[in-house]
Write a protein that holds these residues in place. Structure first.
Motif, short mmCIF file in Angstrom:
data_model
loop_
_atom_site.label_atom_id
_atom_site.label_comp_id
_atom_site.label_asym_id
_atom_site.label_seq_id
_atom_site.Cartn_x
_atom_site.Cartn_y
_atom_site.Cartn_z
N ASP A 289 0.84 -1.04 -0.04
CA ASP A 289 0.13 0.00 -0.01
C ASP A 289 0.73 1.21 0.02
O ASP A 289 1.84 1.28 0.52
CB ASP A 289 -0.98 0.01 1.38
N ALA A 290 0.51 2.10 -0.91
CA ALA A 290 1.14 3.37 -0.82
C ALA A 290 1.45 4.21 0.48
O ALA A 290 2.62 4.51 0.75
CB ALA A 290 0.52 4.62 -1.88
N ASN A 291 0.57 4.16 1.46
CA ASN A 291 0.67 4.91 2.62
C ASN A 291 1.67 4.07 3.43
O ASN A 291 2.42 4.67 4.04
CB ASN A 291 -0.91 4.92 3.37
N LEU A 292 1.65 2.66 3.55
CA LEU A 292 2.69 1.95 4.11
C LEU A 292 4.11 2.26 3.55
O LEU A 292 5.15 2.51 4.46
CB LEU A 292 2.34 0.70 4.05
N LEU A 293 4.34 2.27 2.39
CA LEU A 293 5.42 2.59 1.90
C LEU A 293 6.00 3.74 2.09
O LEU A 293 7.28 4.25 2.21
CB LEU A 293 5.39 2.38 0.07
N ASN A 294 5.11 4.94 2.09
CA ASN A 294 5.63 6.34 2.25
C ASN A 294 6.08 6.45 3.65
O ASN A 294 7.23 7.17 3.96
CB ASN A 294 4.41 7.41 2.00
N LYS A 295 5.36 5.80 4.54
CA LYS A 295 5.99 5.96 6.01
C LYS A 295 7.25 5.15 6.02
O LYS A 295 8.05 5.54 6.94
CB LYS A 295 4.76 5.18 6.93
N ALA A 296 7.12 4.05 5.67
CA ALA A 296 8.47 3.35 5.63
C ALA A 296 9.59 4.05 5.08
O ALA A 296 10.98 3.88 5.61
CB ALA A 296 8.21 1.99 5.04
N ALA A 297 9.37 4.68 3.89
CA ALA A 297 10.54 5.51 3.39
C ALA A 297 11.31 6.49 4.06
O ALA A 297 12.31 6.91 4.30
CB ALA A 297 10.14 5.79 1.77
N GLN A 298 10.11 7.23 4.78
CA GLN A 298 10.63 8.28 5.47
C GLN A 298 11.27 7.88 6.89
O GLN A 298 12.27 8.55 7.08
CB GLN A 298 9.30 9.20 5.83
N ASP A 299 10.73 6.95 7.40
CA ASP A 299 11.44 6.44 8.64
C ASP A 299 12.92 5.81 8.28
O ASP A 299 13.94 6.20 9.01
CB ASP A 299 10.50 5.30 9.21
N LEU A 300 12.99 5.24 7.04
CA LEU A 300 14.29 4.80 6.70
C LEU A 300 15.50 5.69 6.39
O LEU A 300 16.31 5.67 6.78
CB LEU A 300 14.19 4.06 5.39
N CYS A 301 15.03 6.77 5.60
CA CYS A 301 15.87 7.92 5.28
C CYS A 301 16.21 8.71 6.55
O CYS A 301 17.17 9.04 6.84
CB CYS A 301 15.11 8.68 4.30
N ALA A 302 15.27 8.88 7.47
CA ALA A 302 15.57 9.46 8.79
C ALA A 302 16.58 8.88 9.61
O ALA A 302 17.74 9.32 10.17
CB ALA A 302 14.21 9.75 9.33
N ASN A 303 16.41 7.32 9.61
CA ASN A 303 17.20 6.57 10.34
C ASN A 303 18.71 6.30 9.98
O ASN A 303 19.59 5.93 10.41
CB ASN A 303 16.63 5.10 10.60
N THR A 304 18.77 6.39 8.68
CA THR A 304 20.00 5.85 7.85
C THR A 304 20.96 7.16 7.43
O THR A 304 22.17 7.28 7.17
CB THR A 304 19.87 5.20 6.83
N GLY A 305 19.93 8.34 7.16
CA GLY A 305 20.69 9.34 6.68
C GLY A 305 20.88 9.30 5.25
O GLY A 305 21.65 10.32 4.57
N TYR A 306 20.50 8.22 4.39
CA TYR A 306 20.54 8.34 3.09
C TYR A 306 20.00 9.58 2.36
O TYR A 306 18.79 10.01 2.69
CB TYR A 306 19.90 7.05 2.66
N GLU A 307 20.59 10.03 1.28
CA GLU A 307 19.94 11.11 0.53
C GLU A 307 19.43 10.58 -0.70
O GLU A 307 19.19 11.63 -1.82
CB GLU A 307 20.93 12.44 0.27
N GLU A 308 19.21 9.33 -1.02
CA GLU A 308 18.66 8.81 -2.44
C GLU A 308 17.92 7.68 -1.99
O GLU A 308 18.24 6.71 -1.04
CB GLU A 308 19.82 8.27 -3.21
N LEU A 309 16.75 7.51 -2.42
CA LEU A 309 15.62 6.54 -2.25
C LEU A 309 15.24 5.98 -3.49
O LEU A 309 14.76 6.64 -4.41
CB LEU A 309 14.33 7.27 -1.38
N SER A 310 15.41 4.43 -3.44
CA SER A 310 15.01 3.73 -4.64
C SER A 310 14.02 3.18 -4.40
O SER A 310 13.65 2.39 -3.47
CB SER A 310 16.14 2.76 -4.87
N LEU A 311 12.96 2.96 -5.48
CA LEU A 311 11.66 2.39 -5.26
C LEU A 311 11.98 1.09 -6.09
O LEU A 311 11.90 0.90 -7.15
CB LEU A 311 10.45 3.26 -5.64
N SER A 312 12.18 0.12 -5.38
CA SER A 312 12.72 -1.24 -6.16
C SER A 312 11.49 -2.19 -6.28
O SER A 312 10.62 -2.37 -5.36
CB SER A 312 13.68 -2.02 -4.93
N SER A 313 11.78 -2.78 -7.50
CA SER A 313 10.74 -4.12 -7.80
C SER A 313 11.27 -4.40 -9.29
O SER A 313 12.10 -3.75 -9.86
CB SER A 313 9.30 -3.57 -7.67
N LEU A 314 10.45 -5.45 -9.79
CA LEU A 314 10.89 -5.93 -11.10
C LEU A 314 10.36 -4.86 -12.03
O LEU A 314 10.73 -4.99 -13.18
CB LEU A 314 10.35 -7.45 -11.36
#
Length: 609
Positions: A289-314
């Motif tokens: 779900d888009a809402n789940l992905l958005n929340k997870a992405a924001q938390d991941l970038c905040a926790n790691t400090g990464y400045e690039e986010l890849s939306l991964s899949s086939l």
């Protein structure tokens, strides 16, 4: 406290940061309080392994259990391997620095056939016996999973447990059985394996016997223990939303090949490209779900400090809520200086809207998979891409400031001719011409890169019985492609894969258990890091096949009269994925054989051909 031997080794290698651990995001626990310790081993270098999203998913999943501890280990590079052997320093995990023999289970991911000798090298460095039959309950369970597990027969004798399908349910189930057995005071290894075999999608190689015909064909693969299934059904997660993406990554000390935040937006693919193993193994397609992905992405970038986010899949652009997800991400990503990348875009749904929503911070490269140089061949492989779609996609990219495009192709596909090879260069030239016919920034030239891999028929695909091109045929095609590209434009760059490594990949992809002694002997003769050009020893491999009396062309046949054999039973019979168990005789493919490739139609196509 570092072992003195480890300190000495680190002082003598090029990149000690590969082996020190202590990275941000690493999980540390009190090992005396742990009920289960699991070592996740990636059979390649630290930089490659730390790019693997699957490890990050399972690392967080297992460590979410308070009484389990999942740690990481990687294949040391040549200099560190030599130092560890010189100092008798056993292979250890990054977190505790304990040797692999201290763990309850040691798991390997099977991402690529040419990593098989690295698995043996890691077992050897850990002083763990190679063959499962030589390990009793005093040794860790050796576990495997990943895409190559769909035909793990060439290395089955080395493993106690092999996971077929998706590991998010299987691996915790294995750890739970280990914990239960330990709390019972320990059980014989065979009893533990019987319990683990009840988990859906689990294959215990020791519980199956393989019989052969006199001519070498596989006659049967049958269970030798009561209650063991004759056919194993792969395990799948029905609802990906039940497993949220990881929100903490271990941030590498040495730059990983893909050093960025990454979230898996969907799994599987509906496209049905006939050569694509992943497209069939990971069916059905499921999305988060888009809402789940958005929340997870924001938390991941905040926790790691990464400045690039890849939306991964086939095939990320097939996500039904992609536009909504990008809108949600762009509410916070630009403020945090986080750029978005979509690594798996399809030409038939690339749009102006997508490019605008993914370039608010910075542009990343554009890569598209055309796969074949002519429409005829794209239709044969069921790659539903037309020149009109290629033209539209590249026009949008060039109009938005892009000046370089990478195009992926395959060589050696069924029914391929030299006209199809010429079509690759012609397609690239059309893209170059398109750039200069599209309004673009002055003073900037275009660069079109052709990346061409060799087709390898993989199990559980409609092309699994197609013969591979010979090394000579592939070399001729590669030479012709380079000449065609040079004759057209200096704006076209051509990269291609080594046909020798592709041949060996084909041997292992469809091989059986008789390859295990070959793989072990090749390792003993110095073969490892076979996926690295500077380490690959083709002549050693071929000599090993000859010395052990194993014909690699039996497994990876080339176009020659020997293909007129009788039907051949699939060697990966225990791990069937809804395809015919009988291999058809090879005959010339005709265009009317190729219809839409749903799972059912793929099965019918395989039977007809």
């Amino acid at each position: 406290m570092f072992d003195p031997k480890l300190k000495e080794a680190l002082g003598r290698v090029q990149k000690p940061g590969r082996y020190t651990g202590g990275e941000p995001g690493s999980v540390y626990k009190e090992k005396e309080k742990m009920d289960v310790r699991f070592a996740f081993c990636f059979p390649d270098t630290y930089e490659v392994g730390m790019s693997f999203l699957g490890e990050k998913i399972l690392y967080e999943l297992l460590n979410s259990h308070g009484n389990w501890w999942c740690e990481r280990a990687f294949m040391p590079w040549l200099d560190m391997k030599a130092e560890m052997e010189r100092l008798d320093l056993p292979l250890y995990t990054m977190e505790s620095k304990d040797p692999l023999t201290a763990f309850d289970a040691v798991g390997f991911t099977l991402q690529y056939e040419l990593s098989y000798t690295n698995i043996l090298a890691m077992l050897d460095l850990a002083h763990i016996p190679f063959y499962a039959k030589d390990r009793d309950e005093s040794w860790p369970l050796i576990v495997a999973g990943g895409p190559c597990a769909c035909n793990s027969e060439p290395i089955a004798d080395f493993f106690d447990v092999i996971q077929l399908g998706e590991g998010e349910n299987q691996l915790p189930g294995i750890c739970a059985e280990i914990e239960k057995a330990k709390k019972e005071g320990g059980v014989p290894k065979k009893e533990l394996l019987r319990r683990i075999a009840k988990i859906p999608g689990i294959y215990i190689p020791a519980f199956y016997d393989v019989d052969y015909y006199e001519d070498g064909r596989v006659k049967s693969i049958t269970p030798n223990e009561p209650g063991i299934p004759a056919v194993i059904t792969k395990a799948i997660i029905k609802d990906l939303n039940d497993f949220a993406p990881p929100t903490n990554f271990v941030v590498p000390m040495v730059g990983a090949i893909q050093d960025r935040a990454s979230i898996e937006v969907l799994r599987g693919c509906v496209r049905g490209c006939r050569f694509c193993q992943a497209g069939f193994l990971y069916r059905p397609m499921r999305q988060r779900d888009a809402n789940l992905l958005n929340k997870a992405a924001q938390d991941l970038c905040a926790n790691t400090g990464y400045e690039e986010l890849s939306l991964s899949s086939l095939s990320t652009s097939d996500h039904s809520q992609l536009e909504e997800l990008l809108d949600d991400l762009n509410e916070w990503a630009p403020e945090e200086h986080v750029s978005l990348s979509l690594p798996s875009l399809r030409m038939d749904n690339f749009s102006q809207s997508l490019i605008e929503k993914t370039t608010k911070v910075r542009k990343s490269g554009l890569t598209f998979a055309a796969e074949a140089g002519t429409q005829r061949l794209r239709d044969v492989i069921n790659k539903n891409v037309t020149w009109d779609e290629i033209e539209k996609t590249c026009s949008i990219a060039f109009a938005n400031g892009y000046s370089s495009v990478k195009l992926y192709f395959m060589m050696g596909l069924p029914t391929e001719t030299m006209e199809d090879i010429e079509g690759i260069a012609e397609t690239a030239q059309k893209v170059v011409d398109l750039y200069y016919n599209t309004p673009h920034a002055k003073g900037r030239g275009v660069q079109v890169t052709i990346s061409c891999s060799c087709f390898v028929p993989k199990p559980h695909t409609p092309f699994q019985f197609v013969p591979m091109d010979t090394e000579e045929m592939l070399r001729e095609k590669q030479k012709h492609l380079v000449e065609c590209a040079r004759a057209r434009s200096r704006k076209i760059k051509v990269n291609y894969h080594d046909s020798k490594t592709s041949f060996l990949e084909g041997v292992f992809a469809k091989g059986d258990r008789r390859l295990a002694p070959v793989i072990l002997e090749a390792y003993k003769r110095g073969c490892y890091f076979d996926g690295w050009d500077e380490c690959f020893r083709y002549d050693t491999w071929m000599q090993t096949f000859e010395d052990l009396g194993v014909d690699p062309f039996f497994t990876a046949p080339m176009p020659n009269p020997r293909l007129e054999r009788k039907k051949k039973l699939l060697v990966y019979d225990p791990a069937m994925h809804d395809y015919s168990k009988e291999a058809p005789q090879w005959r010339q493919l005709r265009p009317n054989h190729f219809v839409l490739c749903s799972a059912a139609e793929a099965e019918q196509w395989s039977k007809e051909v």
